[in-house]
Design a protein around this motif. Structure first.
Motif, PDB file in Angstrom:
ATOM      1  N   ASN A   1      55.964  33.346  78.649  1.00 13.21           N
ATOM      2  CA  ASN A   1      55.375  34.068  79.774  1.00 13.21           C
ATOM      3  C   ASN A   1      54.802  35.353  79.195  1.00 13.21           C
ATOM      4  O   ASN A   1      55.553  36.176  78.667  1.00 13.21           O
TER       5      ASN A   1
ATOM      6  N   VAL B   1      53.308  38.320  84.657  1.00 15.51           N
ATOM      7  CA  VAL B   1      53.732  37.041  85.247  1.00 15.51           C
ATOM      8  C   VAL B   1      54.629  37.261  86.454  1.00 15.51           C
ATOM      9  O   VAL B   1      54.765  37.556  86.828  1.00 15.51           O
TER      10      VAL B   1
ATOM     11  N   ASN C   1      52.439  30.626  80.310  1.00 12.67           N
ATOM     12  CA  ASN C   1      51.840  31.356  81.428  1.00 12.67           C
ATOM     13  C   ASN C   1      51.277  32.636  80.840  1.00 12.67           C
ATOM     14  O   ASN C   1      52.033  33.450  80.302  1.00 12.67           O
TER      15      ASN C   1
END
Length: 194
Positions: free
Chosen positions: A61, A65, A8
């Protein structure tokens, strides 16, 4: 050069009931290279006049995020190499495997695991004023996990090497394995194993 596998990156938001599972299983090699100002090997890319930036993220991440509960990140590499390089004056190399980096905020739990078998993991910045940042199963910068807390971070390996190197005048290198570094808040239970 930006390379993201099962990650992400940027402004991601999962929320409602939360969760987010990122898994990278690699048998072989993954390479990310950027060359810029002052490059020793000559540069033919679009950013040759700027300092090189190599960002490599595997099941991580990264950035802004927000998840609101859980988040499982695992990276397994067997018999290969994970290589991130930035070359030239002012170059920056950032390598993240199963890591939370930046302004993340998960709101409960967070499982990070890196398993390496016969694998070489290398992060390298070459040139004056370079920076090399390497994170394996780590929380780096302004993370926060809270709500019910938790956070378990594990790095296991057999028959390989992990190296982080910055060479040149005023070069600096940061290496984190199963670590919490920076402005990290967890609020209850944090297990780290390397």
């Amino acid at each position: 050069a930006v390379q993201s596998l099962a990650s992400n990156v940027g402004k991601v938001e999962v929320k409602k009931g939360g969760s987010s599972k990122q898994e990278a299983n690699i048998s072989g090699s993954v390479t990310n290279t950027a060359a810029g100002a002052g490059s020793v090997g000559g540069c033919n890319g679009v950013d040759c006049k700027d300092a090189a930036l190599a960002v490599q993220s595997l099941s991580s991440n990264v950035g802004n995020v927000t998840i609101a509960g859980e988040s499982t990140q695992s990276t397994t590499v067997v018999g290969g190499a994970v290589d991130n390089k930035a070359m030239g004056a002012g170059a920056v190399a950032i390598q993240s495997l199963a890591t939370n980096i930046g302004t993340v905020a998960i709101d409960g739990k967070s499982h990070q695991a890196v398993g390496l078998l016969g694998t070489t993991v290398t992060n390298f910045a070459n040139g004056a004023d370079t920076t090399a940042v390497q994170n394996l199963a780590s929380n780096y910068d302004g993370v926060k996990i809270k709500s019910g807390g938790q956070s378990d971070q594990t790095v296991t390996g057999l028959g390989g090497t992990i190296s982080n190197e910055a060479t040149g005048r005023y070069a600096q290198a940061f290496q984190n394995l199963s670590s919490n570094f920076g402005d990290v808040t967890i609020s209850g239970t944090s297990s780290q194993f390397t």
